[in-house]
Design an enzyme around this catalytic site. Structure first.
Site, PDB file in Angstrom:
ATOM      1  N   SER A 143       0.871  -1.159   0.000  1.00  0.00           N
ATOM      2  CA  SER A 143       0.000   0.000   0.000  1.00  0.00           C
ATOM      3  C   SER A 143       0.914   1.216   0.000  1.00  0.00           C
ATOM      4  CB  SER A 143      -0.869  -0.021   1.258  1.00  0.00           C
ATOM      5  OG  SER A 143      -1.285   1.285   1.580  1.00  0.00           O
ATOM      6  N   LYS A 163       2.226  -2.472   5.071  1.00  0.00           N
ATOM      7  CA  LYS A 163       1.199  -3.488   4.771  1.00  0.00           C
ATOM      8  C   LYS A 163       1.647  -4.436   3.672  1.00  0.00           C
ATOM      9  CE  LYS A 163      -3.172  -2.601   4.964  1.00  0.00           C
ATOM     10  NZ  LYS A 163      -4.230  -2.154   4.071  1.00  0.00           N
ATOM     11  N   GLU A 220      -7.016 -13.470  -1.029  1.00  0.00           N
ATOM     12  CA  GLU A 220      -8.331 -12.815  -1.036  1.00  0.00           C
ATOM     13  C   GLU A 220      -9.060 -13.079  -2.357  1.00  0.00           C
ATOM     14  OE1 GLU A 220      -7.880  -8.632   0.183  1.00  0.00           O
ATOM     15  OE2 GLU A 220      -6.264  -9.313   1.476  1.00  0.00           O
TER      16      GLU A 220
END
Ligand code: ARG
Length: 458
Positions: free
Chosen positions: A274, A280, A287
């Site tokens: 990010s 992150k 996902e």
């Protein structure tokens, strides 16, 4: 806007809603295989002459080469891949192309080509699934003794081994492999030669075409054959189960990889960063595996709903069978590829696992078992006593193993024994050596036995 020519508008609406070329081009090679087998059979049965058969076969051969090279050009007005190929055959060999449609229809052709496509897809998916299962097995062998917390309700429950958990996913997904094999078995029968719905008056040899196309036998009933989509639903059902289980694994990977848990580290290639929060490492691959299951489950329902209102034989509704199948196969290829990379490259973090497992009272059930075995206390009662021992330990700020004889005898005179045991995590997992249990030796045995079961998956 009101069109000046409603009939033209209607024709273009019909063409637009009816066209499938933009997706069923995938069936081109399979359509051509069907046509080749069909022409050979027509010739063997003396339904078409030698010269016409060889003209047709050489035209089909040219089309196959075009398809393989990605050079096949569909005529602009072709409704589907089957008409496109017939039109192009005519462009190549002239009116002789007209013999190809003898003793068959698009109804039996389309479903036969689809079955051939599906057979290849199932084989390819099974290959990938086997690679994934082997990756789980390897992790299990490497981490047969790596202790971690086992959860239920996402509450730390009992210590387990990471290898055992990997084999749990392997078991789940092996069953999905068996479901895919079942779906493959639904492709046994060849519908070609059922023609439009009633069979044909020509003396065709359906056993020849069935064998030539790698089916076990011709389908038994022409009416059933042209409208039957159970094979597609069987695949979508197996696929849904696989997607669903991959999704559950992916959800676990997301959990394992959050910084607060840190049980695994994923390679950079499988996470995204990010810009605003450089710390992150988002587990995007996992996902997306989880998210792909949504469309796969939806595709099953979509075809069930298409088929549910249809009496037997062919309706145009049935051309809506393809996109759910294509999308399902594509999604599973993507999900399996990503899962293979995750399982092969995830780096377990034994220290983080051990830390998370080292919470007070995680071995309380070992103490209950000990009371049963050594003090001959019935299990239910032992369990009850341990609950009270835990309370006492908590209020005195002690571990179970450090509870004094006085504190114990205050709860129940039978607990005034010496020595009083204390369990560590290693002892706890080693003790659970029942068949299918988490003990390292069991996990290693199970991983070894799994290899043979894996090799039977075909
Ligand atoms: N594209 C159609 C399908 O896949 C082919 C069958 C067309 N048959 C018909 N009677 N219009 O279902």
């Amino acid at each position: 806007m009101i069109s000046p020519d409603p009939i033209k508008t209607a024709a273009s609406a019909m063409a637009a809603i009816g066209a499938t070329m933009h997706f069923d081009w995938r069936l081109a090679g399979y359509d051509l295989q069907c046509s080749q087998a069909h022409v050979e059979m027509l010739h063997r049965q003396n339904i078409i002459c030698e010269a016409d058969a060889s003209t047709l076969l050489s035209g089909l051969d040219q089309l196959s080469q075009q398809v393989r090279a990605g050079e096949f050009m569909s005529p602009p007005d072709a409704e589907d891949i089957h008409s496109a190929l017939e039109l192009q055959l005519e462009a190549l060999v002239g009116p002789v192309a007209g013999w190809l449609g003898t003793a068959r229809a698009r109804n039996d052709l389309a479903v036969t080509a689809l079955k051939l496509w599906l057979r290849d897809q199932i084989d390819a998916l099974l290959c990938k699934l086997k690679v994934l299962l082997e990756a789980f097995r390897q992790q299990a062998l490497r981490h047969a003794a790596t202790v971690m917390p086992g959860y239920s309700h996402l509450q730390v429950a009992q210590p387990i081994t990471f290898g055992h958990l990997n084999l749990a996913y392997a078991e789940t997904l092996l069953r999905d492999g068996e479901r895919l094999l079942f779906a493959r078995a639904s492709l046994r029968e060849c519908p070609l030669g059922s023609a439009a719905l009633a069979g044909t008056s020509f003396a065709i040899d359906r056993i020849y075409t069935a064998q030539r196309l790698g089916f076990e036998c011709p389908s038994s009933n022409s009416i059933d054959s042209v409208g039957e989509r159970g094979f597609a639903l069987d695949f979508l059902t197996a696929a849904s189960s696989l997607a669903l289980n991959l999704s559950r694994f992916a959800a676990e990977v997301v959990f394992w990889s959050t910084q607060s848990v840190g049980f695994i580290v994923l390679p950079n290639a499988l996470v995204s960063g990010s810009a605003a929060m450089p710390h992150k490492r988002n587990p995007d691959a996992a996902e997306l595996i989880r998210a792909k299951s949504g469309r796969v489950l939806g595709n099953l329902q979509s075809l069930q709903v298409v088929v549910k209102g249809l009496p037997l034989t062919y309706f145009r509704d049935l051309q809506e069978d393809k996109e759910p199948l294509f999308d399902t196969a594509d999604s599973l290829h993507l999900a399996l590829d990503a899962a293979i990379s995750i399982v092969s490259l995830m780096q377990p973090q034994p220290e983080a696992m051990l830390r998370a497992a080292s919470i007070g009272f995680i071995t309380s059930s070992d103490l209950a078992d000990w009371l049963v075995i050594n003090l001959n206390i019935p299990f239910r009662e032992a369990h009850h006593l341990v609950a009270r021992l835990v309370e006492s330990a908590q209020s005195n700020n002690l571990t179970l193993g450090k509870l004094s004889l006085e504190l114990r005898s205050a709860l129940d005179p039978r607990l005034a024994v010496s020595p009083w045991p204390s369990f560590n995590l290693e002892q706890s997992v080693h003790a659970r050596r029942s068949y299918g249990g988490t003990a390292p030796e069991r996990v290693t045995q199970a991983a070894e036995a799994f290899a043979a079961r894996l090799s039977q998956l075909s």
